[in-house]
Design an enzyme around this catalytic site. Structure first.
Site, PDB file in Angstrom:
ATOM      1  N   GLY A  12       0.813  -1.239  -0.051  1.00  0.00           N
ATOM      2  CA  GLY A  12       0.032  -0.190  -0.001  1.00  0.00           C
ATOM      3  C   GLY A  12       0.975   1.360   0.029  1.00  0.00           C
ATOM      4  CB  THR A  13       4.270   2.401  -1.140  1.00  0.00           C
ATOM      5  OG1 THR A  13       4.393   1.975  -2.355  1.00  0.00           O
ATOM      6  CG2 THR A  13       4.869   1.298  -0.241  1.00  0.00           C
ATOM      7  CG  ASN A  14       1.638   3.142  -5.550  1.00  0.00           C
ATOM      8  OD1 ASN A  14       1.835   4.280  -6.477  1.00  0.00           O
ATOM      9  ND2 ASN A  14       2.138   2.020  -5.967  1.00  0.00           N
ATOM     10  CB  ILE A  95      -7.545 -10.257 -13.630  1.00  0.00           C
ATOM     11  CG1 ILE A  95      -5.972 -10.252 -13.794  1.00  0.00           C
ATOM     12  CG2 ILE A  95      -8.254  -9.755 -15.122  1.00  0.00           C
ATOM     13  CD1 ILE A  95      -5.428  -9.125 -14.456  1.00  0.00           C
ATOM     14  CG  ASN A 110      -3.621  -0.270 -12.851  1.00  0.00           C
ATOM     15  OD1 ASN A 110      -3.466  -0.944 -11.541  1.00  0.00           O
ATOM     16  ND2 ASN A 110      -2.664  -1.235 -13.631  1.00  0.00           N
ATOM     17  CG  HIS A 112       1.719  -1.710 -15.435  1.00  0.00           C
ATOM     18  ND1 HIS A 112       1.703  -2.917 -15.007  1.00  0.00           N
ATOM     19  CD2 HIS A 112       2.953  -1.891 -16.426  1.00  0.00           C
ATOM     20  CE1 HIS A 112       2.489  -3.832 -15.367  1.00  0.00           C
ATOM     21  NE2 HIS A 112       3.275  -3.054 -16.473  1.00  0.00           N
TER      22      HIS A 112
HETATM   23  C1  GAR Z   1       3.501  -0.952  -7.310  1.00  0.00           C
HETATM   24  O1  GAR Z   1       4.900  -1.090  -7.933  1.00  0.00           O
HETATM   25  C2  GAR Z   1       2.586  -1.210  -8.338  1.00  0.00           C
HETATM   26  O2  GAR Z   1       2.780  -0.349  -9.475  1.00  0.00           O
HETATM   27  C3  GAR Z   1       2.359  -2.700  -8.878  1.00  0.00           C
HETATM   28  O3  GAR Z   1       2.453  -3.304  -7.759  1.00  0.00           O
HETATM   29  C4  GAR Z   1       3.126  -2.507  -6.821  1.00  0.00           C
HETATM   30  C5  GAR Z   1       2.324  -2.225  -5.508  1.00  0.00           C
HETATM   31  O4  GAR Z   1       2.817  -1.645  -4.365  1.00  0.00           O
HETATM   32  N1  GAR Z   1       0.891  -3.014  -9.630  1.00  0.00           N
HETATM   33  C6  GAR Z   1       1.260  -3.772 -10.704  1.00  0.00           C
HETATM   34  O5  GAR Z   1       2.262  -4.554 -11.201  1.00  0.00           O
HETATM   35  C7  GAR Z   1      -0.051  -3.820 -11.493  1.00  0.00           C
HETATM   36  N2  GAR Z   1      -0.048  -4.581 -12.755  1.00  0.00           N
HETATM   37  P1  GAR Z   1       2.286  -0.948  -3.189  1.00  0.00           P
HETATM   38  O6  GAR Z   1       1.368  -2.216  -2.672  1.00  0.00           O
HETATM   39  O7  GAR Z   1       3.344  -0.844  -2.370  1.00  0.00           O
HETATM   40  O8  GAR Z   1       1.385   0.069  -3.797  1.00  0.00           O
END
Ligand code: GAR
Length: 197
Positions: A12-14, A95, A110, A112
């Site tokens: 969940g850093t995003n 998905i 999203n 990516h």
């Molecule tokens: C992030 O790098 C995001 O871009 C990627 O998963 C990670 C989740 O990190 N998403 C994908 O690859 C989607 N195809 P987070 O939980 O720390 O945000």
């Protein structure tokens, strides 16, 4: 003011970047009203709770018998219940299709971790994306914020940001640089773009 629902699967850093962006005013046309995870162990749930945001766990197998349409429908129901206008996939690694995509067409964004159309599509998520970029030997990678449609990673691109690959990079080191220099910057901006439309 739009209501934002965030879907997560892991760290969940995003999501944290979105929470911080709402506080700092980078996101000013929307507010995060709920966070939904497809995994009960996702640390992002703790981040949401710390920020006082309601959370829910909906698992494809345990809660929907592995049925992708039911999974999509359950998430859709929760989003409606929370009056969500805009959905953000912030590291959501499952998905889905069906009802959620139909009901929220053009309203799902999203993030990516590559420059689409490189290293994307089904099976390309998380560290796998960075492994593929390093295996290929590209010198520049990055992140893409895009709208979600029925084609995996195929929706309209909203924002992209490039990140240089350095000698000695491992998938983990590269993942962190792409997050810091691209994902956490463009995702909040793309969300504001969508909310202010
Ligand atoms: C992030 O790098 C995001 O871009 C990627 O998963 C990670 C989740 O990190 N998403 C994908 O690859 C989607 N195809 P987070 O939980 O720390 O945000």
């Amino acid at each position: 003011m739009k209501n934002i629902g965030v879907l997560i699967s892991g760290g969940g850093t995003n999501l944290q970047a979105l929470i911080d962006a709402e506080k700092s005013g980078i996101i000013k046309s929307g507010r995060i009203v709920c966070v939904c995870s497809n995994s009960s162990g996702a640390y992002g749930l703790t981040r949401a709770e710390k920020a006082g945001i309601p959370t829910k766990v909906i698992r494809k197998n345990a809660d929907c018998g592995g049925d992708i349409d039911e999974f999509s429908e359950k998430i859709c129901e929760y989003m409606k219940e929370m009056n969500v206008d805009i959905i953000v996939l912030a590291g959501f690694l499952a998905i889905f299709g069906g009802k959620l995509l139909k009901e929220y067409a053009g309203k799902i964004v999203n993030i990516h971790p590559s420059l689409i159309p490189s290293f994307c599509g089904e099976g390309m998520y998380g560290l796998k994306v960075h492994e593929a970029a390093l295996d290929y030997g590209v010198k520049v990678t990055g992140a893409t914020a895009h709208l979600v449609n029925e084609v995996v990673d195929g929706g309209k691109i909203l924002l992209q940001k490039a990140v240089e690959i350095q000698d000695g990079d491992t998938p983990e080191i590269l993942q962190k640089r792409v997050m810091e220099q691209a994902e956490w910057i463009i995702l909040p901006r793309a969300v504001e773009m969508l909310c202010s439309q």
